[in-house]
Design a protein around this motif. Structure first.
Motif, PDB file in Angstrom:
ATOM      1  N   LEU A 122       0.905  -1.114  -0.189  1.00 37.81           N
ATOM      2  CA  LEU A 122       0.035   0.014  -0.015  1.00 37.81           C
ATOM      3  C   LEU A 122       0.866   1.242  -0.143  1.00 37.81           C
ATOM      4  N   ALA A 123       1.831   1.233   0.805  1.00 36.98           N
ATOM      5  CA  ALA A 123       3.042   2.365   0.594  1.00 36.98           C
ATOM      6  C   ALA A 123       3.397   2.764  -0.694  1.00 36.98           C
ATOM      7  N   LYS A 124       3.847   1.529  -1.454  1.00 38.17           N
ATOM      8  CA  LYS A 124       4.598   1.736  -2.484  1.00 38.17           C
ATOM      9  C   LYS A 124       3.253   2.203  -3.605  1.00 38.17           C
ATOM     10  N   GLN A 125       1.922   1.847  -3.512  1.00 37.15           N
ATOM     11  CA  GLN A 125       1.128   2.224  -4.431  1.00 37.15           C
ATOM     12  C   GLN A 125       0.683   3.583  -4.104  1.00 37.15           C
ATOM     13  N   GLU A 126       0.862   4.104  -2.894  1.00 36.69           N
ATOM     14  CA  GLU A 126       0.427   5.380  -2.582  1.00 36.69           C
ATOM     15  C   GLU A 126       1.484   6.434  -3.160  1.00 36.69           C
ATOM     16  N   LEU A 127       2.605   5.961  -3.159  1.00 32.15           N
ATOM     17  CA  LEU A 127       3.602   6.864  -3.706  1.00 32.15           C
ATOM     18  C   LEU A 127       3.515   7.045  -5.259  1.00 32.15           C
ATOM     19  N   ILE A 128       3.017   5.688  -5.991  1.00 35.51           N
ATOM     20  CA  ILE A 128       2.745   6.005  -7.160  1.00 35.51           C
ATOM     21  C   ILE A 128       1.658   6.922  -7.670  1.00 35.51           C
ATOM     22  N   VAL A 129       0.499   6.575  -6.788  1.00 37.91           N
ATOM     23  CA  VAL A 129      -0.722   7.263  -6.962  1.00 37.91           C
ATOM     24  C   VAL A 129      -0.482   8.931  -6.644  1.00 37.91           C
ATOM     25  N   GLN A 130       0.371   9.124  -5.710  1.00 36.02           N
ATOM     26  CA  GLN A 130       0.742  10.629  -5.359  1.00 36.02           C
ATOM     27  C   GLN A 130       1.489  11.274  -6.824  1.00 36.02           C
ATOM     28  N   ASP A 325      -2.233  -6.451 -13.304  1.00 39.42           N
ATOM     29  CA  ASP A 325      -2.692  -5.763 -14.531  1.00 39.42           C
ATOM     30  C   ASP A 325      -3.432  -4.436 -14.183  1.00 39.42           C
ATOM     31  N   TYR A 326      -4.265  -4.468 -13.164  1.00 42.22           N
ATOM     32  CA  TYR A 326      -4.790  -3.308 -12.653  1.00 42.22           C
ATOM     33  C   TYR A 326      -3.956  -2.068 -12.424  1.00 42.22           C
ATOM     34  N   MET A 327      -2.707  -2.623 -11.882  1.00 42.23           N
ATOM     35  CA  MET A 327      -1.670  -1.596 -11.648  1.00 42.23           C
ATOM     36  C   MET A 327      -1.189  -0.824 -12.817  1.00 42.23           C
ATOM     37  N   LYS A 328      -1.075  -1.703 -13.926  1.00 46.38           N
ATOM     38  CA  LYS A 328      -0.486  -1.123 -15.152  1.00 46.38           C
ATOM     39  C   LYS A 328      -1.730  -0.144 -15.602  1.00 46.38           C
ATOM     40  N   GLU A 329      -3.018  -0.528 -15.494  1.00 50.66           N
ATOM     41  CA  GLU A 329      -3.952   0.149 -16.149  1.00 50.66           C
ATOM     42  C   GLU A 329      -4.275   1.672 -15.280  1.00 50.66           C
ATOM     43  N   ILE A 330      -3.983   1.593 -13.922  1.00 51.29           N
ATOM     44  CA  ILE A 330      -3.987   2.452 -13.081  1.00 51.29           C
ATOM     45  C   ILE A 330      -3.089   3.704 -13.530  1.00 51.29           C
ATOM     46  N   ARG A 331      -1.645   3.302 -13.705  1.00 53.86           N
ATOM     47  CA  ARG A 331      -0.611   4.016 -14.463  1.00 53.86           C
ATOM     48  C   ARG A 331      -0.993   4.917 -15.741  1.00 53.86           C
ATOM     49  N   ALA A 332      -2.019   4.163 -16.479  1.00 52.95           N
ATOM     50  CA  ALA A 332      -2.047   4.695 -17.866  1.00 52.95           C
ATOM     51  C   ALA A 332      -3.478   5.348 -17.678  1.00 52.95           C
ATOM     52  N   GLY A 333      -3.885   5.584 -16.468  1.00 54.07           N
ATOM     53  CA  GLY A 333      -4.932   6.445 -16.390  1.00 54.07           C
ATOM     54  C   GLY A 333      -6.541   5.579 -16.740  1.00 54.07           C
ATOM     55  N   GLN A 334      -6.241   4.319 -16.931  1.00 55.00           N
ATOM     56  CA  GLN A 334      -7.516   3.421 -17.566  1.00 55.00           C
ATOM     57  C   GLN A 334      -8.288   2.786 -16.326  1.00 55.00           C
ATOM     58  N   ARG A 335      -7.833   3.033 -15.142  1.00 54.91           N
ATOM     59  CA  ARG A 335      -8.509   2.109 -13.900  1.00 54.91           C
ATOM     60  C   ARG A 335      -8.464   2.937 -12.722  1.00 54.91           C
ATOM     61  N   SER A 336      -9.666   2.990 -12.159  1.00 51.39           N
ATOM     62  CA  SER A 336      -9.723   3.538 -10.778  1.00 51.39           C
ATOM     63  C   SER A 336      -8.986   2.790  -9.408  1.00 51.39           C
ATOM     64  N   VAL A 337      -8.400   3.574  -8.711  1.00 50.46           N
ATOM     65  CA  VAL A 337      -7.635   2.699  -7.444  1.00 50.46           C
ATOM     66  C   VAL A 337      -8.932   2.032  -6.854  1.00 50.46           C
ATOM     67  N   ILE A 338     -10.250   2.420  -6.909  1.00 51.64           N
ATOM     68  CA  ILE A 338     -11.331   1.858  -6.150  1.00 51.64           C
ATOM     69  C   ILE A 338     -11.163  -0.010  -6.613  1.00 51.64           C
ATOM     70  N   ASP A 339     -11.129   0.050  -7.786  1.00 51.21           N
ATOM     71  CA  ASP A 339     -10.947  -1.340  -8.419  1.00 51.21           C
ATOM     72  C   ASP A 339      -9.758  -2.256  -7.752  1.00 51.21           C
ATOM     73  N   TYR A 340      -8.925  -1.401  -7.811  1.00 49.58           N
ATOM     74  CA  TYR A 340      -7.664  -1.968  -7.140  1.00 49.58           C
ATOM     75  C   TYR A 340      -7.713  -2.804  -5.699  1.00 49.58           C
ATOM     76  N   ILE A 341      -8.287  -1.497  -5.069  1.00 49.81           N
ATOM     77  CA  ILE A 341      -8.633  -1.882  -3.566  1.00 49.81           C
ATOM     78  C   ILE A 341      -9.631  -3.122  -3.489  1.00 49.81           C
TER      79      ILE A 341
END
Length: 373
Positions: A122-130, A325-341
């Motif tokens: 979660l800490a790594k994902q938070e840095l990415i989302v920031q 796969d979701y993390m790749k889509e989040i980085r591309a702006g194609q997926r919401s973090v809600i789906d990942y969570i």
């Protein structure tokens, strides 16, 4: 026991008796504290009871006590075997209890480590989302959602830590350990002992109980055997207290006793022993059935746990692939973090189910090994 049944015994004994009367001899009333004869008096009939002094030593030697000694010795040996077997059973139960408590501690430690790994993710994902928020690809609400999940995971870790300390404290109590230091526990992997025992150690208690009933009956029946004792008695015996040194002497003889009729107590005792033997046999058979049923049930449950464990491993691998796969889509702006969570929560629950399943499987192995003994 050998001294009681077979060896001689020497006793110092004595008694002193005086019989006072009120004499009316010769028309005079007088008190005599230890009269030996008289015709006109108030008091005990001196022909029935008169003063005397007896003092001496008596030596007694049993002549037929060897058989009674052997019966008592056998009964004591069986009782000692029963106590030793009880200790062995308690040790076996304690081993199971300690093992089960240790498995609970390991489960808590595994959950703590898992909470740490989720916290790192979660800490790594938070840095990415920031970074994505700064770039305008993700929303601030996504970042807030990750922060909420980190707090929830931190709370889970606190609960697991508290559970670990409680279970470790109970384990220390069971093991008699006074040190309260949090220690590192080694991993544990138990396997069922599939060796078939021709005679279970649990059955020994019933065999000893049966032997004890038979020995108790033999001990009871030993009192019906003839009793023959040799005795030698020596000392002082007198009624008149003049010249006591003339009345030292000794006597010797044999005493014999043999119980012929006891109001059918012997028959009652034999009937009682028969009932006890039948009861022990019934409990033994019932215990054997229950023990076999337990072992069959544990083996069946372990096979089911193996299948469930394989299914959860496949499920966790699928969750990892989806999250990647979701993390790749989040980085591309194609997926919401809600789906990942949402998927991450499902993975966390599946992982917790997997850890609990492995712990329960180890508990099943412990229970099976306890009964297959």
């Amino acid at each position: 026991m050998e001294a009681l049944y077979t060896r001689s015994k020497m006793e110092v004994n004595g008694d002193y008796l005086f019989v006072p009367i009120v004499s009316k001899e010769g028309g005079k009333t007088s008190f005599k504290w230890n009269a030996q004869d008289g015709t006109d008096y108030y008091g005990y009939d001196l022909g029935e009871s008169s003063g005397h002094l007896h003092a001496g030593i008596t030596w007694t030697q049993p002549l037929l006590g060897r058989s009674s000694y052997r019966v008592a010795e056998e009964q004591t040996r069986i009782q000692a075997d029963i106590l030793a077997n009880d200790i062995k059973l308690e040790e076996h139960l304690l081993e199971r209890t300690v093992t089960e408590q240790y498995i609970l501690c390991l489960l808590d430690k595994t959950q703590i480590d898992f909470a740490d790994s989720i916290g790192n993710i979660l800490a790594k994902q938070e840095l990415i989302v920031q970074k994505l928020v700064r770039d305008g690809i993700a929303m601030q609400s996504d970042l807030n959602l990750l922060a909420i999940e980190r707090e929830a995971n931190h709370d889970l870790k606190i609960v697991s830590n508290q559970s670990f300390r409680t279970h470790l404290s109970d384990l220390n109590i069971l093991c008699g350990i006074a040190d309260t230091t949090i220690v590192r526990l080694e991993a544990l992997c138990l396997y069922p002992n599939l060796t078939e025992h021709t005679l279970s150690s649990f059955m020994k208690q019933y065999r000893l109980d049966s032997l004890n009933v038979a020995a108790d009956l033999r001990s009871f029946k030993s009192q019906y055997k003839p009793q023959l004792n040799l005795f030698v008695d020596g000392g002082l015996r007198l009624n008149e207290y003049a010249h006591p040194y003339r009345h030292f002497g000794w006597s010797a003889g044999l005493t014999f006793s043999w119980t012929i009729f006891d109001g059918k107590q012997k028959r009652q005792k034999e009937w009682q022993a028969q009932i006890q033997q039948k009861t022990i046999a019934h409990y033994r058979k019932d215990f054997q059935i229950q023990m076999n049923q337990r072992k069959k049930r544990y083996l069946s449950e372990m096979r089911t746990y193996d299948e469930r464990q394989k299914a959860l491993v496949r499920q966790l691998a699928e969750y990892d692939a989806v999250l990647s796969d979701y993390m790749k889509e989040i980085r591309a702006g194609q997926r919401s973090v809600i789906d990942y969570i949402t998927v991450l929560r499902s993975k966390i629950q599946a992982k917790r189910d997997y850890m609990a399943l492995k712990a329960n499987q180890q508990l099943l192995v412990t229970a099976y090994n306890y009964w297959n003994w």
